[in-house]
Design a protein around this motif. Structure first.
Motif, PDB file in Angstrom:
ATOM      1  N   ARG A 341       0.732  -1.365  -0.137  1.00  0.00           N
ATOM      2  CA  ARG A 341       0.017   0.047   0.086  1.00  0.00           C
ATOM      3  C   ARG A 341       0.714   1.155   0.055  1.00  0.00           C
ATOM      4  NH1 ARG A 341      -5.165  -1.487   1.678  1.00  0.00           N
ATOM      5  NH2 ARG A 341      -5.959   0.617   0.743  1.00  0.00           N
ATOM      6  N   LEU A 342       2.206   1.184  -0.557  1.00  0.00           N
ATOM      7  CA  LEU A 342       2.513   2.458  -0.764  1.00  0.00           C
ATOM      8  C   LEU A 342       2.145   3.351  -1.814  1.00  0.00           C
ATOM      9  CD1 LEU A 342       5.136   1.429   0.897  1.00  0.00           C
ATOM     10  CD2 LEU A 342       6.797   2.218  -0.791  1.00  0.00           C
ATOM     11  N   THR A 343       2.079   4.590  -1.920  1.00  0.00           N
ATOM     12  CA  THR A 343       1.384   5.458  -3.051  1.00  0.00           C
ATOM     13  C   THR A 343       2.430   5.187  -3.852  1.00  0.00           C
ATOM     14  OG1 THR A 343       2.623   7.282  -2.159  1.00  0.00           O
ATOM     15  CG2 THR A 343       0.507   6.905  -1.172  1.00  0.00           C
ATOM     16  N   PRO A 344       2.195   5.594  -5.193  1.00  0.00           N
ATOM     17  CA  PRO A 344       3.058   5.737  -6.381  1.00  0.00           C
ATOM     18  C   PRO A 344       4.262   6.754  -6.184  1.00  0.00           C
ATOM     19  CG  PRO A 344       1.121   5.415  -7.164  1.00  0.00           C
ATOM     20  CD  PRO A 344       0.765   5.519  -5.711  1.00  0.00           C
ATOM     21  N   GLU A 345       3.909   7.938  -5.536  1.00  0.00           N
ATOM     22  CA  GLU A 345       4.860   8.766  -5.250  1.00  0.00           C
ATOM     23  C   GLU A 345       5.913   8.201  -4.309  1.00  0.00           C
ATOM     24  OE1 GLU A 345       3.536  12.225  -2.780  1.00  0.00           O
ATOM     25  OE2 GLU A 345       4.664  13.433  -4.059  1.00  0.00           O
ATOM     26  N   GLU A 346       5.350   7.487  -3.208  1.00  0.00           N
ATOM     27  CA  GLU A 346       6.651   6.786  -2.105  1.00  0.00           C
ATOM     28  C   GLU A 346       7.258   5.922  -3.138  1.00  0.00           C
ATOM     29  OE1 GLU A 346       4.302   6.731   1.957  1.00  0.00           O
ATOM     30  OE2 GLU A 346       3.288   5.643   0.793  1.00  0.00           O
ATOM     31  N   ALA A 347       6.603   4.926  -3.962  1.00  0.00           N
ATOM     32  CA  ALA A 347       7.258   4.089  -4.579  1.00  0.00           C
ATOM     33  C   ALA A 347       8.394   4.665  -5.499  1.00  0.00           C
ATOM     34  CB  ALA A 347       6.313   3.319  -5.523  1.00  0.00           C
ATOM     35  N   LEU A 348       8.188   5.623  -6.242  1.00  0.00           N
ATOM     36  CA  LEU A 348       9.033   6.238  -7.217  1.00  0.00           C
ATOM     37  C   LEU A 348      10.274   6.960  -6.207  1.00  0.00           C
ATOM     38  CD1 LEU A 348      10.154   6.817  -9.779  1.00  0.00           C
ATOM     39  CD2 LEU A 348       8.627   9.205  -9.601  1.00  0.00           C
ATOM     40  N   ALA A 349      10.038   7.649  -5.231  1.00  0.00           N
ATOM     41  CA  ALA A 349      10.936   8.081  -4.051  1.00  0.00           C
ATOM     42  C   ALA A 349      11.835   6.890  -3.733  1.00  0.00           C
ATOM     43  CB  ALA A 349      10.293   8.667  -2.973  1.00  0.00           C
ATOM     44  N   GLY A 350      11.211   5.749  -3.403  1.00  0.00           N
ATOM     45  CA  GLY A 350      11.948   4.350  -3.099  1.00  0.00           C
ATOM     46  C   GLY A 350      12.929   4.039  -4.189  1.00  0.00           C
TER      47      GLY A 350
END
Ligand code: NIG
Ligand code: FE
Length: 406
Positions: A341-350
Protein backbone atom coordinates in the motif's frame (compact mmCIF):
# COMPACT_ATOMS: atom_id res chain seq x y z
CA UNK A 1 31.30 25.39 -13.44
CA UNK A 2 33.02 26.00 -16.79
CA UNK A 3 30.79 25.45 -19.79
CA UNK A 4 32.46 23.42 -22.53
CA UNK A 5 29.85 23.62 -25.32
CA UNK A 6 30.64 20.14 -26.68
CA UNK A 7 29.62 18.55 -23.39
CA UNK A 8 26.67 20.80 -22.74
CA UNK A 9 23.07 20.26 -23.73
CA UNK A 10 19.60 21.46 -22.88
CA UNK A 11 16.97 18.77 -22.42
CA UNK A 12 13.54 20.33 -22.71
CA UNK A 13 9.90 19.80 -23.56
CA UNK A 14 8.99 17.40 -20.75
CA UNK A 15 7.75 17.79 -17.18
CA UNK A 16 10.54 17.42 -14.64
CA UNK A 17 9.64 15.12 -11.76
CA UNK A 18 12.41 16.30 -9.47
CA UNK A 19 11.73 14.02 -6.44
CA UNK A 20 13.30 16.51 -4.04
CA UNK A 21 12.54 15.52 -0.42
CA UNK A 22 11.05 12.34 -1.87
CA UNK A 23 8.06 14.17 -3.40
CA UNK A 24 7.13 14.53 -7.06
CA UNK A 25 7.72 18.32 -7.11
CA UNK A 26 6.83 18.56 -10.78
CA UNK A 27 8.07 21.39 -12.98
CA UNK A 28 5.68 21.48 -15.93
CA UNK A 29 7.20 22.05 -19.38
CA UNK A 30 10.69 22.07 -17.92
CA UNK A 31 14.19 22.49 -19.19
CA UNK A 32 17.37 21.03 -17.77
CA UNK A 33 20.83 22.25 -18.64
CA UNK A 34 23.51 19.59 -18.42
CA UNK A 35 27.16 20.46 -18.38
CA UNK A 36 30.06 18.04 -17.96
CA UNK A 37 27.87 15.26 -16.66
CA UNK A 38 26.09 17.39 -14.07
CA UNK A 39 22.86 19.35 -13.90
CA UNK A 40 23.82 23.02 -14.23
CA UNK A 41 20.31 24.49 -14.16
CA UNK A 42 16.71 23.34 -14.23
CA UNK A 43 13.35 25.08 -14.18
CA UNK A 44 10.39 25.99 -16.38
CA UNK A 45 11.44 26.25 -20.00
CA UNK A 46 10.05 29.78 -20.14
CA UNK A 47 12.55 30.84 -17.44
CA UNK A 48 15.67 29.44 -19.13
CA UNK A 49 18.40 32.06 -18.56
CA UNK A 50 19.62 33.80 -21.69
CA UNK A 51 23.21 32.71 -21.09
CA UNK A 52 22.23 29.19 -22.17
CA UNK A 53 20.85 30.34 -25.54
CA UNK A 54 22.70 28.73 -28.40
CA UNK A 55 23.48 25.53 -26.50
CA UNK A 56 22.53 22.28 -28.31
CA UNK A 57 18.98 21.39 -27.37
CA UNK A 58 16.96 18.18 -27.31
CA UNK A 59 13.19 18.65 -27.32
CA UNK A 60 11.19 15.67 -26.05
CA UNK A 61 7.84 17.08 -27.12
CA UNK A 62 6.03 15.81 -24.02
CA UNK A 63 6.32 13.13 -21.38
CA UNK A 64 8.13 13.28 -18.06
CA UNK A 65 11.73 13.16 -16.87
CA UNK A 66 12.60 11.46 -13.58
CA UNK A 67 15.93 10.90 -11.88
CA UNK A 68 17.65 7.71 -13.08
CA UNK A 69 16.32 4.71 -11.17
CA UNK A 70 18.54 3.20 -8.49
CA UNK A 71 18.36 -0.49 -7.59
CA UNK A 72 19.89 -0.36 -4.11
CA UNK A 73 19.77 -4.08 -3.18
CA UNK A 74 20.72 -6.77 -5.67
CA UNK A 75 22.39 -10.16 -5.80
CA UNK A 76 22.85 -9.81 -9.57
CA UNK A 77 25.93 -12.05 -9.76
CA UNK A 78 25.28 -15.76 -9.24
CA UNK A 79 25.56 -19.15 -10.90
CA UNK A 80 22.65 -21.51 -11.62
CA UNK A 81 18.99 -20.93 -10.85
CA UNK A 82 16.57 -22.30 -8.27
CA UNK A 83 13.42 -22.94 -10.27
CA UNK A 84 13.18 -26.49 -8.88
CA UNK A 85 13.23 -25.08 -5.38
CA UNK A 86 10.37 -22.77 -6.39
CA UNK A 87 8.48 -25.88 -7.42
CA UNK A 88 9.37 -27.59 -4.12
CA UNK A 89 8.03 -24.61 -2.18
CA UNK A 90 4.77 -24.80 -4.09
CA UNK A 91 4.61 -28.45 -3.10
CA UNK A 92 4.66 -27.38 0.53
CA UNK A 93 8.32 -27.28 1.60
CA UNK A 94 9.28 -24.00 3.28
CA UNK A 95 12.24 -21.72 2.45
CA UNK A 96 13.73 -22.45 5.89
CA UNK A 97 13.30 -26.23 5.45
CA UNK A 98 15.02 -26.15 2.06
CA UNK A 99 17.91 -24.16 3.56
CA UNK A 100 18.21 -26.52 6.54
CA UNK A 101 18.47 -29.46 4.13
CA UNK A 102 21.49 -27.88 2.43
CA UNK A 103 19.59 -26.32 -0.48
CA UNK A 104 18.65 -22.68 -0.78
CA UNK A 105 21.55 -20.26 -0.61
CA UNK A 106 24.06 -23.13 -0.43
CA UNK A 107 22.92 -24.59 -3.74
CA UNK A 108 23.66 -21.22 -5.37
CA UNK A 109 26.99 -21.18 -3.52
CA UNK A 110 27.97 -24.45 -5.23
CA UNK A 111 26.98 -23.14 -8.67
CA UNK A 112 28.73 -19.82 -8.10
CA UNK A 113 31.94 -21.39 -6.88
CA UNK A 114 32.00 -23.67 -9.94
CA UNK A 115 31.62 -20.79 -12.43
CA UNK A 116 34.56 -18.82 -13.77
CA UNK A 117 34.69 -15.05 -13.49
CA UNK A 118 33.85 -14.71 -17.19
CA UNK A 119 30.95 -17.15 -16.91
CA UNK A 120 29.52 -15.25 -13.97
CA UNK A 121 29.83 -12.00 -15.88
CA UNK A 122 28.00 -13.44 -18.90
CA UNK A 123 25.18 -14.78 -16.71
CA UNK A 124 24.84 -11.49 -14.82
CA UNK A 125 24.76 -9.54 -18.08
CA UNK A 126 21.68 -11.42 -19.32
CA UNK A 127 19.75 -10.27 -16.25
CA UNK A 128 21.35 -6.84 -16.20
CA UNK A 129 20.14 -6.00 -19.70
CA UNK A 130 16.53 -6.63 -18.66
CA UNK A 131 16.89 -4.46 -15.56
CA UNK A 132 18.63 -1.64 -17.43
CA UNK A 133 15.69 -1.35 -19.81
CA UNK A 134 13.70 0.09 -16.90
CA UNK A 135 15.97 3.11 -16.70
CA UNK A 136 18.35 2.02 -13.95
CA UNK A 137 21.45 4.20 -13.81
CA UNK A 138 22.87 2.99 -10.48
CA UNK A 139 22.87 -0.47 -8.97
CA UNK A 140 24.21 -2.07 -5.83
CA UNK A 141 25.60 -5.59 -6.27
CA UNK A 142 26.38 -7.91 -3.37
CA UNK A 143 28.70 -10.87 -3.00
CA UNK A 144 27.48 -13.65 -0.70
CA UNK A 145 27.27 -16.72 -2.92
CA UNK A 146 30.98 -17.55 -2.76
CA UNK A 147 31.66 -17.85 0.96
CA UNK A 148 35.37 -18.47 0.39
CA UNK A 149 37.67 -15.47 0.14
CA UNK A 150 38.60 -16.27 -3.45
CA UNK A 151 35.02 -16.73 -4.63
CA UNK A 152 33.74 -13.67 -2.77
CA UNK A 153 36.51 -11.64 -4.43
CA UNK A 154 35.54 -13.20 -7.76
CA UNK A 155 31.94 -12.02 -7.34
CA UNK A 156 33.02 -8.51 -6.38
CA UNK A 157 35.39 -8.32 -9.35
CA UNK A 158 32.51 -9.28 -11.67
CA UNK A 159 30.41 -6.51 -10.13
CA UNK A 160 33.23 -4.02 -10.69
CA UNK A 161 33.60 -5.14 -14.30
CA UNK A 162 29.90 -4.51 -14.88
CA UNK A 163 30.38 -0.95 -13.64
CA UNK A 164 33.23 -0.44 -16.12
CA UNK A 165 31.55 -2.08 -19.09
CA UNK A 166 28.11 -0.43 -18.87
CA UNK A 167 26.88 3.15 -18.58
CA UNK A 168 25.86 2.42 -15.02
CA UNK A 169 27.18 3.32 -11.58
CA UNK A 170 27.82 0.17 -9.54
CA UNK A 171 28.22 0.03 -5.75
CA UNK A 172 29.58 -3.21 -4.36
CA UNK A 173 28.76 -4.81 -1.01
CA UNK A 174 30.56 -7.63 0.77
CA UNK A 175 27.94 -10.12 1.99
CA UNK A 176 30.23 -12.88 3.26
CA UNK A 177 27.94 -13.24 6.32
CA UNK A 178 25.09 -14.50 4.12
CA UNK A 179 25.12 -18.16 5.18
CA UNK A 180 27.39 -20.55 7.03
CA UNK A 181 29.48 -22.23 4.30
CA UNK A 182 29.63 -26.04 4.19
CA UNK A 183 33.21 -25.99 5.49
CA UNK A 184 32.07 -24.26 8.68
CA UNK A 185 28.82 -26.12 9.42
CA UNK A 186 28.42 -26.22 13.20
CA UNK A 187 31.19 -23.61 13.63
CA UNK A 188 29.57 -20.32 12.61
CA UNK A 189 31.67 -18.32 15.07
CA UNK A 190 34.88 -19.54 13.46
CA UNK A 191 33.54 -18.37 10.10
CA UNK A 192 32.63 -14.98 11.56
CA UNK A 193 36.19 -14.72 12.98
CA UNK A 194 37.59 -15.40 9.53
CA UNK A 195 35.42 -12.74 7.92
CA UNK A 196 36.28 -10.18 10.59
CA UNK A 197 39.98 -10.80 10.91
CA UNK A 198 40.97 -11.57 7.33
CA UNK A 199 38.33 -11.02 4.67
CA UNK A 200 37.00 -7.58 5.55
CA UNK A 201 40.51 -6.06 5.87
CA UNK A 202 41.56 -7.62 2.53
CA UNK A 203 38.43 -6.60 0.65
CA UNK A 204 38.77 -3.07 2.05
CA UNK A 205 42.47 -2.93 1.13
CA UNK A 206 41.67 -3.95 -2.45
CA UNK A 207 38.91 -1.34 -2.63
CA UNK A 208 36.45 -4.00 -3.77
CA UNK A 209 33.52 -3.10 -1.52
CA UNK A 210 31.71 0.10 -0.64
CA UNK A 211 29.81 -1.48 2.26
CA UNK A 212 29.43 -4.65 4.35
CA UNK A 213 26.13 -6.54 4.68
CA UNK A 214 24.93 -9.62 6.59
CA UNK A 215 21.91 -11.87 6.98
CA UNK A 216 20.56 -11.73 10.52
CA UNK A 217 18.17 -14.67 10.84
CA UNK A 218 17.81 -18.00 12.63
CA UNK A 219 18.98 -19.81 9.52
CA UNK A 220 21.97 -17.48 9.09
CA UNK A 221 23.64 -15.34 11.81
CA UNK A 222 22.64 -14.00 15.23
CA UNK A 223 22.67 -10.31 16.18
CA UNK A 224 25.80 -10.94 18.31
CA UNK A 225 27.62 -12.46 15.32
CA UNK A 226 26.48 -9.63 13.04
CA UNK A 227 27.69 -7.07 15.60
CA UNK A 228 31.20 -8.50 15.27
CA UNK A 229 31.02 -8.20 11.48
CA UNK A 230 29.87 -4.59 11.86
CA UNK A 231 32.74 -3.79 14.25
CA UNK A 232 35.23 -5.15 11.73
CA UNK A 233 33.57 -3.21 8.91
CA UNK A 234 33.78 0.05 10.83
CA UNK A 235 37.40 -0.67 11.70
CA UNK A 236 38.08 -1.02 7.98
CA UNK A 237 36.23 2.25 7.34
CA UNK A 238 33.23 0.66 5.61
CA UNK A 239 29.57 1.48 6.30
CA UNK A 240 27.14 -1.36 6.98
CA UNK A 241 23.68 -2.56 5.96
CA UNK A 242 21.69 -5.63 6.97
CA UNK A 243 19.16 -8.23 5.82
CA UNK A 244 16.97 -7.96 8.91
CA UNK A 245 13.61 -9.15 10.18
CA UNK A 246 12.80 -11.01 6.96
CA UNK A 247 11.47 -14.22 8.50
CA UNK A 248 11.40 -13.44 12.22
CA UNK A 249 11.96 -10.59 14.65
CA UNK A 250 15.51 -10.75 16.04
CA UNK A 251 16.16 -7.03 16.47
CA UNK A 252 18.57 -6.91 13.55
CA UNK A 253 17.24 -3.57 12.38
CA UNK A 254 17.73 -1.98 15.80
CA UNK A 255 21.24 -3.41 15.81
CA UNK A 256 21.82 -1.96 12.35
CA UNK A 257 20.60 1.41 13.60
CA UNK A 258 23.07 1.23 16.49
CA UNK A 259 25.82 0.97 13.88
CA UNK A 260 24.42 3.88 11.83
CA UNK A 261 23.69 1.42 9.02
CA UNK A 262 22.93 2.93 5.64
CA UNK A 263 19.93 0.62 5.44
CA UNK A 264 18.10 -2.30 6.99
CA UNK A 265 16.44 -4.44 4.33
CA UNK A 266 13.36 -6.72 4.09
CA UNK A 267 11.85 -5.84 7.53
CA UNK A 268 8.64 -7.86 7.30
CA UNK A 269 8.86 -8.56 11.05
CA UNK A 270 10.23 -5.18 12.15
CA UNK A 271 8.52 -3.55 15.13
CA UNK A 272 7.56 -0.02 16.06
CA UNK A 273 10.69 0.16 18.25
CA UNK A 274 12.86 -0.92 15.32
CA UNK A 275 11.31 1.86 13.24
CA UNK A 276 11.99 4.40 16.00
CA UNK A 277 15.64 3.31 16.23
CA UNK A 278 16.05 3.51 12.44
CA UNK A 279 14.53 6.99 12.34
CA UNK A 280 17.01 8.17 14.95
CA UNK A 281 20.04 6.84 13.09
CA UNK A 282 18.86 7.86 9.61
CA UNK A 283 18.83 4.23 8.49
CA UNK A 284 16.77 3.67 5.33
CA UNK A 285 14.14 0.89 5.28
CA UNK A 286 14.70 -1.02 2.03
CA UNK A 287 11.53 -2.92 1.15
CA UNK A 288 11.79 -5.90 -1.18
CA UNK A 289 8.32 -6.81 -2.42
CA UNK A 290 9.66 -9.37 -4.90
CA UNK A 291 10.99 -11.56 -2.09
CA UNK A 292 7.81 -11.13 -0.07
CA UNK A 293 5.73 -12.13 -3.09
CA UNK A 294 7.88 -15.12 -4.11
CA UNK A 295 7.83 -16.53 -0.57
CA UNK A 296 4.07 -15.90 -0.43
CA UNK A 297 4.70 -14.04 2.81
CA UNK A 298 1.55 -12.72 4.44
CA UNK A 299 3.30 -10.51 6.99
CA UNK A 300 4.23 -7.23 5.29
CA UNK A 301 6.76 -4.60 6.40
CA UNK A 302 5.25 -2.11 8.89
CA UNK A 303 4.89 0.78 6.47
CA UNK A 304 2.67 2.71 8.91
CA UNK A 305 5.43 2.64 11.56
CA UNK A 306 8.01 3.82 9.04
CA UNK A 307 5.75 6.66 7.94
CA UNK A 308 4.95 7.70 11.49
CA UNK A 309 8.61 7.78 12.54
CA UNK A 310 9.76 9.36 9.29
CA UNK A 311 11.95 6.45 8.18
CA UNK A 312 12.73 6.86 4.47
CA UNK A 313 11.55 3.83 2.50
CA UNK A 314 13.49 2.56 -0.51
CA UNK A 315 12.51 -0.26 -2.87
CA UNK A 316 14.76 -2.68 -4.71
CA UNK A 317 14.59 -5.74 -6.92
CA UNK A 318 16.67 -7.94 -4.55
CA UNK A 319 17.31 -9.90 -7.74
CA UNK A 320 18.54 -13.31 -6.59
CA UNK A 321 17.88 -16.91 -7.61
CA UNK A 322 16.08 -17.96 -4.43
CA UNK A 323 13.60 -15.40 -3.25
CA UNK A 324 13.36 -12.75 -5.95
CA UNK A 325 14.19 -13.63 -9.57
CA UNK A 326 12.98 -10.14 -10.45
CA UNK A 327 14.17 -8.67 -13.74
CA UNK A 328 12.10 -5.47 -13.56
CA UNK A 329 12.43 -2.73 -10.97
CA UNK A 330 9.23 -1.12 -12.22
CA UNK A 331 7.36 -4.29 -11.37
CA UNK A 332 8.63 -3.84 -7.80
CA UNK A 333 7.02 -0.38 -7.74
CA UNK A 334 3.71 -1.93 -8.65
CA UNK A 335 4.08 -4.69 -6.06
CA UNK A 336 5.02 -2.20 -3.35
CA UNK A 337 1.83 -0.31 -4.11
CA UNK A 338 -0.49 -3.29 -4.37
CA UNK A 339 1.01 -5.44 -1.59
CA UNK A 340 2.40 -2.86 0.85
CA UNK A 341 0.00 0.00 0.00
CA UNK A 342 2.74 2.47 -0.81
CA UNK A 343 1.55 5.36 -2.94
CA UNK A 344 3.07 5.63 -6.44
CA UNK A 345 4.84 8.77 -5.20
CA UNK A 346 6.40 6.85 -2.28
CA UNK A 347 7.29 4.02 -4.64
CA UNK A 348 9.10 6.35 -7.04
CA UNK A 349 10.92 8.00 -4.12
CA UNK A 350 11.91 4.47 -3.11
CA UNK A 351 13.93 3.95 -6.29
CA UNK A 352 15.29 7.50 -6.52
CA UNK A 353 15.66 9.80 -3.49
CA UNK A 354 15.66 7.16 -0.77
CA UNK A 355 17.54 4.52 -2.76
CA UNK A 356 20.36 7.06 -3.16
CA UNK A 357 20.40 7.53 0.61
CA UNK A 358 20.47 3.75 1.14
CA UNK A 359 23.73 3.73 -0.81
CA UNK A 360 25.18 6.84 0.84
CA UNK A 361 24.95 8.71 -2.48
CA UNK A 362 22.42 11.44 -1.67
CA UNK A 363 24.93 14.18 -2.45
CA UNK A 364 25.18 13.20 -6.11
CA UNK A 365 22.13 11.06 -7.00
CA UNK A 366 18.43 10.53 -6.38
CA UNK A 367 16.85 13.86 -7.36
CA UNK A 368 16.91 16.32 -10.23
CA UNK A 369 18.74 19.29 -8.70
CA UNK A 370 21.44 21.65 -9.86
CA UNK A 371 24.85 20.22 -8.99
CA UNK A 372 23.77 16.59 -9.05
CA UNK A 373 24.92 13.97 -11.53
CA UNK A 374 22.94 14.17 -14.79
CA UNK A 375 21.38 10.70 -14.56
CA UNK A 376 17.80 10.78 -15.72
CA UNK A 377 15.11 8.98 -17.70
CA UNK A 378 12.54 10.29 -20.14
CA UNK A 379 9.22 8.44 -20.04
CA UNK A 380 6.51 9.08 -22.67
CA UNK A 381 3.72 9.10 -20.07
CA UNK A 382 1.39 11.76 -18.72
CA UNK A 383 1.92 11.27 -15.00
CA UNK A 384 4.62 9.59 -12.85
CA UNK A 385 1.95 7.33 -11.27
CA UNK A 386 2.12 5.39 -14.56
CA UNK A 387 5.55 4.09 -13.58
CA UNK A 388 3.91 2.10 -10.77
CA UNK A 389 0.73 1.39 -12.71
CA UNK A 390 1.75 -0.56 -15.80
CA UNK A 391 2.55 -4.22 -15.21
CA UNK A 392 5.59 -4.97 -17.32
CA UNK A 393 6.28 -3.75 -20.81
CA UNK A 394 9.02 -1.32 -21.70
CA UNK A 395 8.29 2.33 -21.06
CA UNK A 396 11.62 4.06 -20.48
CA UNK A 397 12.38 6.00 -23.61
CA UNK A 398 15.67 7.87 -23.28
CA UNK A 399 18.17 7.10 -20.53
CA UNK A 400 20.93 9.60 -19.80
CA UNK A 401 23.88 8.64 -17.63
CA UNK A 402 26.33 11.32 -16.52
CA UNK A 403 25.03 13.59 -19.26
CA UNK A 404 25.42 11.08 -22.08
CA UNK A 405 22.53 9.28 -23.76
CA UNK A 406 22.85 5.53 -23.14
O1 NIG B 1 17.71 -11.01 0.01
N1 NIG B 1 17.62 -13.13 2.64
C1 NIG B 1 18.70 -13.51 2.24
N2 NIG B 1 19.23 -13.26 1.06
C2 NIG B 1 18.54 -13.15 -0.17
C3 NIG B 1 18.08 -14.46 -0.68
C4 NIG B 1 19.12 -15.42 -0.78
C5 NIG B 1 18.75 -16.67 -1.50
O2 NIG B 1 17.75 -17.31 -1.17
O3 NIG B 1 19.53 -17.00 -2.39
C6 NIG B 1 17.42 -12.18 -0.10
O4 NIG B 1 16.22 -12.51 -0.14
FE1 FE C 1 18.97 -9.72 -0.43
Amino acid sequence: MSEAPSQSRIWAGASLVTMTQGRYHIIADGAMVVNQGRIAWLGPRASLPARFNGMPRHDFGGGIITPGLIDCHTHLVFGGDRSLEFEQRLNGVSYAEIAAAGGGILSTVNATRAASEDELLALAEQRLKLLLADGITCMEIKSGYGLTLESELKMLRVAKRIGKKYALQVRTTLLAAHAVPPEYQGRPDDYIDLICQHWIPQVAAQGLADAVDGFCEHLAFSPAQIARVFDAAHQAGLPVKLHAEQLSSLGGSTLAARYQALSADHLEYATDRDAAAMAKSGTVAVLLPGACYMLRETQFPPVAHFRRHGVPMALASDINPGTSPACSLRLMLNMACTLFRLTPEEALAGVTTHAAKALGLSDSLGTLEAGKQADFVHWPVNHPAELSYWLGGQIANTVVFRGEQR
